[in-house]
Scaffold this active site. Structure first.
Site, PDB file in Angstrom:
ATOM      1  CG  HIS A 126      42.306  48.189  39.314  1.00 22.09           C
ATOM      2  ND1 HIS A 126      41.061  47.595  39.216  1.00 22.09           N
ATOM      3  CD2 HIS A 126      43.198  47.185  39.413  1.00 22.09           C
ATOM      4  CE1 HIS A 126      41.205  46.282  39.256  1.00 22.09           C
ATOM      5  NE2 HIS A 126      42.485  45.999  39.377  1.00 22.09           N
ATOM      6  CG  LEU A 158      41.400  48.875  34.959  1.00 22.82           C
ATOM      7  CD1 LEU A 158      42.189  50.053  34.391  1.00 22.82           C
ATOM      8  CD2 LEU A 158      42.310  47.959  35.755  1.00 22.82           C
ATOM      9  CB  SER A 170      37.212  42.495  44.514  1.00 21.14           C
ATOM     10  OG  SER A 170      37.400  41.353  43.705  1.00 21.14           O
ATOM     11  CD  GLN A 202      47.234  36.055  38.195  1.00 25.58           C
ATOM     12  OE1 GLN A 202      48.166  36.604  37.618  1.00 25.58           O
ATOM     13  NE2 GLN A 202      46.617  36.628  39.227  1.00 25.58           N
ATOM     14  NE  ARG A 227      38.584  36.569  42.030  1.00 18.67           N
ATOM     15  CZ  ARG A 227      38.669  35.529  41.216  1.00 18.67           C
ATOM     16  NH1 ARG A 227      37.593  34.836  40.925  1.00 18.67           N
ATOM     17  NH2 ARG A 227      39.820  35.156  40.714  1.00 18.67           N
TER      18      ARG A 227
HETATM   19  O1  PAF Z   1      46.577  41.465  41.396  1.00 20.06           O
HETATM   20  C1  PAF Z   1      46.416  41.251  40.185  1.00 20.06           C
HETATM   21  O2  PAF Z   1      45.569  41.861  39.521  1.00 20.06           O
HETATM   22  C2  PAF Z   1      47.286  40.205  39.507  1.00 20.06           C
HETATM   23  O3  PAF Z   1      47.560  39.133  40.345  1.00 20.06           O
HETATM   24  C3  PAF Z   1      48.580  40.782  38.907  1.00 20.06           C
HETATM   25  C4  PAF Z   1      49.501  41.312  39.981  1.00 20.06           C
HETATM   26  C5  PAF Z   1      48.240  41.876  37.924  1.00 20.06           C
HETATM   27  C6  PAF Z   1      49.338  39.684  38.161  1.00 20.06           C
HETATM   28  O4  PAF Z   1      48.588  39.159  37.126  1.00 20.06           O
END
Ligand code: PAF
Length: 278
Positions: free
Chosen positions: A31, A27, A182, A58, A184
């Site tokens: 966030h 975070l 981000s 994902q 990242r």
């Molecule tokens: O944006 C993200 O962090 C992710 O894609 C999410 C929405 C938490 C789903 O895993």
């Protein structure tokens, strides 16, 4: 008795808002902005839950999943400091049954931008988000506009499958030099981190072009691309740069109504996305 014809006016299941902020952890201030918005919506009576779940479905590459930052202790401290009521931290084994066999496929909005180079990514996102919404049953859920395509797809998911939740999009939080926050960013080499501020600067040019009355998408793309690549390090690569309709995400033939300029840029292995509404 209440009569309602639009889902936005329907009576809430819960008397006070119960807000979900879905995250994958690591975070940061971006966030925090989502959580603060969640807190505003929840008010004193309602509650805010943050989910922290690094969703394996994902990720396209196992090395991307393996190197994704994990900072649970610090995440919990941040949530506590922001007045979060609950943090949901399932393990993948708890979340997905070993023989789970159902997933959600979006067939239109996910074909472009990030979806074209990350096969299965949005299937993983839709599946996890629907499962989180079904499991936690929030009245409201918050997502960032940095992941504009994700936000559009989640709105479509909720609309098409009749999920009883309100979706809110929150503006992108940025570093002082403009780089979109981000998880990242932590993975960038120092020289790439410094260079990455060019992304936002390049996108901002589009607003000036719009003010000058330009309608041709190719003009926006040419100028923005020039700003993105001019004296950039050789390891920097543009994965996509597109000017699209904000609802359909289809590339525009003419920039007339509300548009979005969106890009994905890669420094070595680190992929950054950003966009600007114009
Ligand atoms: O944006 C993200 O962090 C992710 O894609 C999410 C929405 C938490 C789903 O895993």
């Amino acid at each position: 008795m209440i009569q309602f014809s639009s889902l936005d006016d329907r009576p809430l299941d819960q008397p006070s808002p119960s807000v979900l902020v879905p995250t994958m952890g690591a975070l940061h201030e971006g966030h925090a902005a989502l959580i603060r918005r969640g807190r505003e919506i929840a008010g004193h009576e309602g509650n805010v839950t943050v989910s922290i779940f690094l969703n394996p479905l994902q990720f396209n590459s196992s090395s991307d999943l393996a190197t994704y930052p994990r900072t649970l202790e610090a995440d919990l401290l941040l949530c506590r400091s922001l007045g979060v009521d609950a943090v949901y931290t399932p393990s993948p084994e708890e979340f997905y049954a070993a023989d789970h066999s159902i997933s959600i496929i979006e067939k239109s909005l996910s074909r472009t931008l990030c979806g074209s180079t990350r096969p299965g990514h949005f299937e993983g996102v839709c599946t996890v988000v629907l499962k989180l919404l079904n499991t936690l049953r929030p009245s409201d859920a918050i997502f960032g506009k940095k992941d504009y395509q994700q936000l559009a797809i989640i709105k479509r998911l909720v609309r098409d499958l009749g999920v009883s939740v309100r979706i809110h999009g929150v503006e992108t939080a940025r570093e002082p030099d403009g780089l979109a926050l981000s998880s990242r960013n932590l993975m960038l080499k120092p020289e790439h981190r410094k260079d990455a501020s060019r992304i936002h600067r390049a996108l901002l040019c589009a607003r000036d072009i719009r003010e000058a009355g330009e309608h041709r998408p190719e003009v926006y793309l040419k100028i923005t691309r020039k700003h993105l690549v001019e004296s950039a390090p050789s390891e920097m690569e543009i994965e996509y740069l597109e000017i699209i309709d904000r609802e359909t995400l289809v590339p525009l033939a003419k920039v007339a109504g509300p548009a979005l300029l969106a890009t994905a840029v890669i420094y070595d292995e680190v992929r950054l996305i950003d966009n600007i509404e114009i």
